[in-house]
Design an enzyme around this catalytic site. Sequence first.
Site, PDB file in Angstrom:
ATOM      1  CG  ASP A  65      -2.019  -1.003   1.163  1.00 52.72           C
ATOM      2  OD1 ASP A  65      -2.254  -1.544   0.066  1.00 52.72           O
ATOM      3  OD2 ASP A  65      -2.645  -1.273   2.202  1.00 52.72           O
ATOM      4  CG  ASP A 112      -1.437  -3.754   4.624  1.00 52.36           C
ATOM      5  OD1 ASP A 112      -1.523  -3.358   3.447  1.00 52.36           O
ATOM      6  OD2 ASP A 112      -1.903  -4.838   5.007  1.00 52.36           O
ATOM      7  CE  LYS A 124      -4.512  -5.394   5.539  1.00 51.09           C
ATOM      8  NZ  LYS A 124      -4.641  -6.052   4.210  1.00 51.09           N
TER       9      LYS A 124
END
Length: 344
Positions: free
Chosen positions: A238, A251, A253
Amino acid sequence: MKMKLFQTICRQLRSSKFSVESAALVAFSTSSYSCGRKKKVNPYEEVDQEKYSNLVQSVLSSRGVAQTPGSVEEDALLCGPVSKHKLPNQGEDRRVPQNWFPIFNPERSDKPNASDPSVPLKIPLQRNVIPSVTRVLQQTMTKQQVFLLERWKQRMILELGEDGFKEYTSNVFLQGKRFHEALESILSPQETLKERDENLLKSGYIESVQHILKDVSGVRALESAVQHETLNYIGLLDCVAEYQGKLCVIDWKTSEKPKPFIQSTFDNPLQVVAYMGAMNHDTNYSFQVQCGLIVVAYKDGSPAHPHFMDAELCSQYWTKWLLRLEEYTEKKKNQNIQKPEYSE
């Protein structure tokens, strides 16, 4: 009087040698009883769509399906306990990878230098036969995780119907995609916000990560592919940027349920260290990353939970990732791996 009648009915059922399955179909009343199957109805017409929209988004909380559902424990709440035994503790795994490879590259520095790009790298992912990080994690889930996932899926289809289930899962993944697109627009210095992006910035997920974004700077890579030529896997990370002054693989989420502890993120740390190890040995990158960050954002706009991973913690998860990768390779040799339902 009613209690005596109830007891009489129970004795009659036992004397008739009713099985457990048959008894489950009996509808009891204090005045009478009947035995028979319920009339079948269309589950999609009667479903509480608000309720199941939230449920699907809670279970399918991440971009990759390694985390769908992202939690064995969450599945147990949805589907009921499978057994009375405690779930195995990941920390109890004392196995050692047969083919050890370091996560960090001794020939690289984590300090910025003049050769580092001023514009964030965005290397496209090349689709080929090399397995992705997501595929490896999917194909090496425990039998219990696979069972719970399938049971959850069947229950959802029963409630929503096949078309309804597909519609909801599509919406979930589309929502995750838009969240990442909005973050990319925010973190890219050369990006100009379009009208669609401006609408995305008003979402609860973006509001949720505002306090995290204030500590993010020095973006090095966005939605960029990595490849580990030695260990033979690829991935699409990412973001690589500084968080509170430390360079991290980040990352992003999403989740409907609070995940204040890194243990609640399940395979996400393995995903982060897999990207990190690949990037540190990928010739497309001149720098090295030794820290990770998992950010769990919430739809209602409540503050996201950041889970920082220092070099020591990353090394611990790297060992677990190597074990999963070896398990995948062994299964592939035995031709037991099926084509994954999703990929990165």
